[in-house]
Design an enzyme around this catalytic site. Structure first.
Site, short mmCIF file in Angstrom:
data_model
loop_
_atom_site.label_atom_id
_atom_site.label_comp_id
_atom_site.label_asym_id
_atom_site.label_seq_id
_atom_site.Cartn_x
_atom_site.Cartn_y
_atom_site.Cartn_z
N HIS A 69 52.01 8.57 20.77
CA HIS A 69 51.83 7.43 21.67
C HIS A 69 52.67 7.66 22.93
O HIS A 69 53.84 8.02 22.86
CB HIS A 69 52.27 6.17 20.94
CG HIS A 69 52.36 4.96 21.81
ND1 HIS A 69 51.40 4.65 22.74
CD2 HIS A 69 53.29 3.97 21.88
CE1 HIS A 69 51.74 3.54 23.36
NE2 HIS A 69 52.88 3.10 22.86
N CYS B 95 50.22 -1.26 20.10
CA CYS B 95 50.04 0.13 20.56
C CYS B 95 49.40 1.03 19.50
O CYS B 95 48.98 2.14 19.78
CB CYS B 95 51.38 0.73 20.97
SG CYS B 95 52.18 -0.22 22.25
N ASN C 285 52.76 3.40 29.85
CA ASN C 285 52.44 3.04 28.46
C ASN C 285 51.19 2.15 28.48
O ASN C 285 51.25 1.00 28.87
CB ASN C 285 53.64 2.30 27.86
CG ASN C 285 53.38 1.85 26.43
OD1 ASN C 285 52.26 1.92 25.93
ND2 ASN C 285 54.42 1.35 25.79
O1 UT7 Z 1 54.73 0.88 23.01
C1 UT7 Z 1 55.89 0.29 22.51
C2 UT7 Z 1 56.57 -0.38 23.67
N1 UT7 Z 1 57.98 -0.28 23.68
C3 UT7 Z 1 58.68 0.75 24.15
O2 UT7 Z 1 58.18 1.80 24.47
C4 UT7 Z 1 60.14 0.50 24.30
C5 UT7 Z 1 60.99 1.64 24.03
N2 UT7 Z 1 62.21 1.56 24.80
C6 UT7 Z 1 62.34 2.20 25.98
O3 UT7 Z 1 61.45 2.87 26.43
C7 UT7 Z 1 63.68 2.08 26.67
O4 UT7 Z 1 64.57 1.33 25.87
C8 UT7 Z 1 63.55 1.42 28.07
C9 UT7 Z 1 62.88 2.40 29.02
C10 UT7 Z 1 62.79 0.14 27.99
C11 UT7 Z 1 64.94 1.16 28.64
O5 UT7 Z 1 65.72 2.35 28.66
P1 UT7 Z 1 67.19 2.32 28.06
O6 UT7 Z 1 67.76 3.67 28.28
O7 UT7 Z 1 67.11 1.83 26.64
O8 UT7 Z 1 67.95 1.30 29.01
P2 UT7 Z 1 68.70 -0.05 28.64
O9 UT7 Z 1 67.74 -1.10 28.23
O10 UT7 Z 1 69.84 0.27 27.71
O11 UT7 Z 1 69.29 -0.45 30.04
C12 UT7 Z 1 70.23 0.36 30.74
C13 UT7 Z 1 70.55 -0.26 32.08
C14 UT7 Z 1 70.83 -1.76 32.02
O12 UT7 Z 1 71.85 -2.03 32.97
P3 UT7 Z 1 73.37 -2.22 32.51
O13 UT7 Z 1 73.36 -3.35 31.53
O14 UT7 Z 1 73.76 -0.91 31.88
O15 UT7 Z 1 74.09 -2.50 33.79
C15 UT7 Z 1 69.57 -2.38 32.49
O16 UT7 Z 1 69.76 -3.65 33.09
O17 UT7 Z 1 69.41 -0.12 32.95
C16 UT7 Z 1 69.09 -1.38 33.51
N3 UT7 Z 1 67.64 -1.42 33.75
C17 UT7 Z 1 67.08 -0.98 34.90
N4 UT7 Z 1 67.61 -0.48 36.02
C18 UT7 Z 1 66.76 -0.11 37.02
C19 UT7 Z 1 66.67 -1.83 32.92
N5 UT7 Z 1 65.47 -1.70 33.51
C20 UT7 Z 1 65.70 -1.17 34.74
C21 UT7 Z 1 64.87 -0.78 35.79
N6 UT7 Z 1 65.44 -0.25 36.91
N7 UT7 Z 1 63.52 -0.89 35.73
#
Ligand code: UT7
Length: 327
Positions: A254, A113, A284
């Site tokens: 970004h 990125c 993204n």
């Molecule tokens: O350019 C560099 C690229 N990388 C990034 O930008 C990554 C940066 N990270 C993020 O943007 C965030 O960490 C994410 C958007 C990827 C995820 O958000 P989060 O608030 O960190 O969520 P999480 O991974 O802690 O997941 C929370 C819950 C989980 O369920 P449980 O375990 O709490 O029951 C996930 O399974 O949300 C669930 N989950 C979803 N639910 C509905 C994960 N993806 C999804 C989804 N829809 N698409």
């Protein structure tokens, strides 16, 4: 002293739109979850047959036209990307052919990125050291081809596109004032695509059986490192160049996730109206996110001559960095 000045911008965006409602049909997710956790409403993705080099070429042609620079006058083409048409030759060579930049050297820069900012950083060095006068810098990606469309934690995040700028050697106060790039390979497994390279070649059937040529990400851990890394490197660059945060007209981070953008903006104490966001419409787009944003800002009249612009990004590597320029 020679400075690298942006004299033209352009973008290449695929027509096809993928909305959150479309994703609800593919994986167990919801428009509400995606908007609340990422700020993304829709993203553009390529259609079958559409190539990465097509998007880059479109962006390049627009940028050259606005810069009033002929392709034959380019000395160098740098493309920041991790999703080139082929592992080799470099996409920059395909762009060089497509636009007829007969005199230009061409190479791709792999910094995920941060690919566009890394390429700007290097191009600035070439211009300052009198090794080039006109450089085309492109940042672009079509990660939709590497996304695991069964993995809801990643497939909702990414969009495709390319953005380009033409840099020209100039004397005076306008142009890139400073840049700082960083990396930490200890975090190499935070975001990676384990298959398709020489370690797990695409021509080995086990590579696909093990589902290796797909993006894998430890999102939550990446999030935490990203916010601090972008804020710290941006503050260091401002201090090095002797500017105060209040002097920055526009901060272009970004466009990975609205929560990350807001957190970095708050940490830097920038008022919300000075922090640019378009992640809701593009998702993204990795290396394309900053040049697409820059092109939108220029065309939308958000940037005026003399404005100080601070750009920052982070990505797989991990790598991160900032570039400060006076428009
Ligand atoms: O350019 C560099 C690229 N990388 C990034 O930008 C990554 C940066 N990270 C993020 O943007 C965030 O960490 C994410 C958007 C990827 C995820 O958000 P989060 O608030 O960190 O969520 P999480 O991974 O802690 O997941 C929370 C819950 C989980 O369920 P449980 O375990 O709490 O029951 C996930 O399974 O949300 C669930 N989950 C979803 N639910 C509905 C994960 N993806 C999804 C989804 N829809 N698409």
């Amino acid at each position: 002293m020679m400075r690298a000045k942006i004299v033209g911008t352009g973008a290449g965006i695929p027509k096809k739109l993928l909305t959150n409602a479309d994703l609800e049909k593919l994986v167990e997710t919801s428009d509400q979850w995606i908007r609340e956790r990422t700020g993304i409403r829709e993203r553009h993705i390529v259609s079958p047959g559409e190539k990465f080099s097509d998007l880059c070429t479109h962006a390049a042609v627009e940028a050259l036209k606005r810069a009033k620079v002929k392709a034959e006058d380019l000395d160098m083409i740098l493309v920041g990307t991790i999703s080139s048409d082929m592992l080799f030759p470099a996409t920059s060579c395909l762009v060089q052919r497509n636009i007829g930049a007969t005199r230009a050297a061409a190479s791709d820069i792999s910094a995920a990125c941060v690919g566009f900012l890394y390429a700007l950083h290097l191009a600035d060095g070439l211009i300052q050291s009198h090794k080039a006068e006109n450089i085309l810098v492109i940042g672009g990606e079509i990660l939709s081809r590497y996304v695991d469309w069964t993995d809801r934690s990643t497939c909702v995040l990414f969009g495709d596109g390319a953005g380009a700028v033409v840099l020209q050697a100039t004397r005076g106060d306008h142009g890139i004032l400073g840049s700082r790039m960083k990396s930490n390979g200890n975090y190499g497994d935070f975001i990676c695509m384990p298959g398709g390279g020489s370690n797990a070649p695409a021509n080995d059937p086990r590579t696909l059986e093990d589902r290796l040529p797909f993006i894998r990400m430890r999102g939550n851990e990446t999030f935490k490192v990203a916010v601090k890394a972008m804020a710290d490197v941006s503050s260091e660059l401002l201090a090095e160049q002797g500017f105060e945060k209040e002097e920055i007209r526009l901060f272009i981070p970004h466009q990975a996730n609205e929560r990350i953008i807001d957190a970095v903006g708050e940490r830097m104490k920038f008022p919300a109206e000075r922090v640019f966001k378009n992640v809701d419409r593009y998702g993204n787009t990795s290396a394309a996110s900053i040049p697409i944003a820059l092109d939108e800002c220029v065309r939308g009249g958000l940037i005026k001559r003399g404005d100080l612009i601070l750009m920052t990004a982070f990505g797989a590597g991990l790598v991160w960095g900032s570039v400060l320029l006076r428009w």
